[in-house]
Design a protein around this motif. Structure first.
Motif, PDB file in Angstrom:
ATOM      1  N   UNK A  75       0.725  -1.355   0.066  1.00 52.82           N
ATOM      2  CA  UNK A  75       0.101  -0.119   0.074  1.00 52.82           C
ATOM      3  C   UNK A  75       0.862   1.166  -0.018  1.00 52.82           C
ATOM      4  N   UNK A  76       2.299   1.155   0.044  1.00 56.69           N
ATOM      5  CA  UNK A  76       3.149   2.214   0.162  1.00 56.69           C
ATOM      6  C   UNK A  76       3.114   3.101   1.156  1.00 56.69           C
ATOM      7  N   UNK A  77       2.898   2.455   2.227  1.00 56.11           N
ATOM      8  CA  UNK A  77       3.362   2.826   3.601  1.00 56.11           C
ATOM      9  C   UNK A  77       4.762   2.616   3.888  1.00 56.11           C
ATOM     10  N   UNK A  78       4.985   3.791   4.914  1.00 52.19           N
ATOM     11  CA  UNK A  78       6.704   3.650   5.171  1.00 52.19           C
ATOM     12  C   UNK A  78       6.943   2.285   5.971  1.00 52.19           C
ATOM     13  N   UNK A  79       6.214   1.885   6.532  1.00 49.70           N
ATOM     14  CA  UNK A  79       6.652   0.474   7.459  1.00 49.70           C
ATOM     15  C   UNK A  79       5.393   0.059   8.254  1.00 49.70           C
ATOM     16  N   UNK A  80       5.814  -0.604   9.378  1.00 46.42           N
ATOM     17  CA  UNK A  80       4.733  -1.155  10.258  1.00 46.42           C
ATOM     18  C   UNK A  80       5.054  -1.215  11.436  1.00 46.42           C
ATOM     19  N   UNK A  81       4.092  -0.876  12.500  1.00 47.49           N
ATOM     20  CA  UNK A  81       4.767  -0.797  13.878  1.00 47.49           C
ATOM     21  C   UNK A  81       3.710  -1.778  14.910  1.00 47.49           C
ATOM     22  N   UNK A  82       4.211  -2.103  15.990  1.00 47.67           N
ATOM     23  CA  UNK A  82       3.495  -2.992  16.938  1.00 47.67           C
ATOM     24  C   UNK A  82       2.090  -2.135  17.222  1.00 47.67           C
ATOM     25  N   UNK A  83       1.121  -2.839  17.526  1.00 45.74           N
ATOM     26  CA  UNK A  83       0.088  -2.446  18.050  1.00 45.74           C
ATOM     27  C   UNK A  83       0.022  -2.951  19.769  1.00 45.74           C
ATOM     28  N   UNK A  84      -1.450  -3.223  20.034  1.00 51.77           N
ATOM     29  CA  UNK A  84      -1.639  -3.991  21.253  1.00 51.77           C
ATOM     30  C   UNK A  84      -2.737  -4.526  21.326  1.00 51.77           C
ATOM     31  N   UNK A  85      -2.761  -5.746  22.110  1.00 53.45           N
ATOM     32  CA  UNK A  85      -4.080  -6.506  22.133  1.00 53.45           C
ATOM     33  C   UNK A  85      -5.409  -5.552  22.333  1.00 53.45           C
ATOM     34  N   UNK A  86      -5.354  -4.547  23.324  1.00 50.97           N
ATOM     35  CA  UNK A  86      -6.371  -3.668  23.617  1.00 50.97           C
ATOM     36  C   UNK A  86      -6.820  -2.866  22.068  1.00 50.97           C
ATOM     37  N   UNK A  87      -5.678  -2.277  21.609  1.00 50.41           N
ATOM     38  CA  UNK A  87      -5.927  -1.669  19.931  1.00 50.41           C
ATOM     39  C   UNK A  87      -6.779  -2.591  19.160  1.00 50.41           C
ATOM     40  N   UNK A  88      -6.266  -3.935  19.231  1.00 45.88           N
ATOM     41  CA  UNK A  88      -7.016  -4.975  18.301  1.00 45.88           C
ATOM     42  C   UNK A  88      -8.337  -4.951  18.552  1.00 45.88           C
ATOM     43  N   UNK A  89      -8.480  -5.139  19.930  1.00 46.77           N
ATOM     44  CA  UNK A  89      -9.859  -5.258  20.468  1.00 46.77           C
ATOM     45  C   UNK A  89     -10.854  -4.086  20.116  1.00 46.77           C
ATOM     46  N   UNK A  90     -10.323  -2.799  20.092  1.00 41.54           N
ATOM     47  CA  UNK A  90     -11.153  -1.755  19.697  1.00 41.54           C
ATOM     48  C   UNK A  90     -11.401  -1.626  18.338  1.00 41.54           C
ATOM     49  N   UNK A  91     -10.471  -2.028  17.652  1.00 38.71           N
ATOM     50  CA  UNK A  91     -10.342  -2.221  16.090  1.00 38.71           C
ATOM     51  C   UNK A  91     -11.565  -3.055  15.686  1.00 38.71           C
ATOM     52  N   UNK A  92     -11.537  -4.386  16.214  1.00 39.24           N
ATOM     53  CA  UNK A  92     -12.656  -5.381  15.260  1.00 39.24           C
ATOM     54  C   UNK A  92     -13.500  -5.845  16.316  1.00 39.24           C
ATOM     55  N   UNK A  93     -13.219  -5.819  17.640  1.00 34.69           N
ATOM     56  CA  UNK A  93     -14.291  -6.271  18.617  1.00 34.69           C
ATOM     57  C   UNK A  93     -13.622  -7.380  19.098  1.00 34.69           C
TER      58      UNK A  93
END
Length: 296
Positions: free
Chosen positions: A233-251
């Motif tokens: 997708x042409x992004x500069x890179x990727x960074x770690x998230x967190x389990x809490x962020x994942x739950x907030x993102x997708x349930x």
């Protein structure tokens, strides 16, 4: 063979349809409406517009075939009801025939396990716990040849739901994709064309029965996958998230399966049916293949 197929306009089902037609099978495509019927007719399949909950109609269609493959799924709270309805119809239609009924499943039913095989204990999170009793019915029925194909994450040709989630990851203030969780969990995957090839092998081999676990053995981490998705997708890179962020993102329920740590080498599929994955891994597809082409 004359074979009924559901899900023919979906990501996996459409590839199964293409593979079956390439092998010369007469495919009866069970579809929801006339628009879908036109789509599958263009492939050479014979469409049958039917409500999969209409048991007499589905039984009638299946009774006129030599086997059935079920890949259709609404992907919501009604998924269990749909699978149950199709299994009921198949058991009735194929009673005493020994005809094959092949149903798709997913690796999530095994929970955290880096060496999943057919003998591994099931440990399904809540998101997929409904699958086990339905699949048990398929595998315990002795009057038809019941097969459950347990697929890893399917990808390829620029499609697939989970690759799409990675490609659409949120970004930090520098434009980097944010990983699901810390990114240290492994995902097992399989190219959709290799998966379709295996469905055809199972259909054609009368000795194939029971459960088959399928994956290409690559077992990349979500960190590696998201870093490769960033290239696509042409992004500069990727960074770690967190389990809490994942739950907030997708349930909570969906995050639980996306955070699973899983892998398989599909030893039974390779040994019994000679299956060998031949397509690039998802990491390679993100970096150099169909996903990059579709986003540039």
């Amino acid at each position: 063979m004359k074979v009924a197929l559901t899900g023919t306009t979906g990501f996996i089902g459409s590839h199964v349809l293409t593979e079956l037609r390439a092998r010369g099978h007469d495919v009866i495509a069970l579809v929801r409406n006339d628009a879908d019927a036109d789509t599958v007719a263009a492939t050479g399949a014979r469409p049958a517009v039917v409500d999969l909950y209409d048991r007499p109609a589905v039984v009638g269609l299946l009774s006129d075939t030599e086997g059935a493959i079920h890949t259709a799924s609404p992907g919501d709270a009604t998924s269990a009801n749909l699978d149950s309805a199709v299994v009921d119809a198949a058991i009735h239609a194929f009673a005493g025939t020994g005809n094959p009924y092949i149903q798709i499943s997913g690796l999530w039913i095994y929970g955290n396990n880096l060496s999943v095989s057919e003998e591994s204990p099931l440990d399904p999170p809540a998101f997929v716990a409904w699958k086990e009793p339905i699949e048990r019915r398929v595998l315990s029925e002795r009057e038809m040849r019941g097969v459950v194909i347990v697929s890893s994450t399917a990808y390829g040709d620029g499609g697939g739901g989970l690759p799409g989630i990675l490609l659409g990851s949120p970004r930090d203030d520098k434009g980097n994709l944010v990983m699901l969780g810390t990114g240290q969990q492994h995902w097992s995957d399989v190219h959709v064309a290799d998966l379709a090839d295996f469905f055809a092998r199972v259909l054609e081999d009368d000795s194939a029965c029971g459960r088959f676990v399928l994956g290409n053995g690559a077992r990349a981490t979500v960190a590696q996958l998201t870093e490769a998705a960033a290239v696509a997708v042409g992004a500069p890179g990727a960074v770690p998230g967190s389990d809490d962020e994942a739950r907030a993102r997708v349930g909570d329920a969906f995050a639980e399966v996306l955070l699973l740590d899983q892998g398989t080498v599909a030893a039974k599929a390779r040994a019994e049916l000679g299956w060998q994955p031949t397509h690039p891994s998802l990491v390679e597809e993100f970096r150099n293949g169909s996903y990059r082409a579709s986003t540039t």
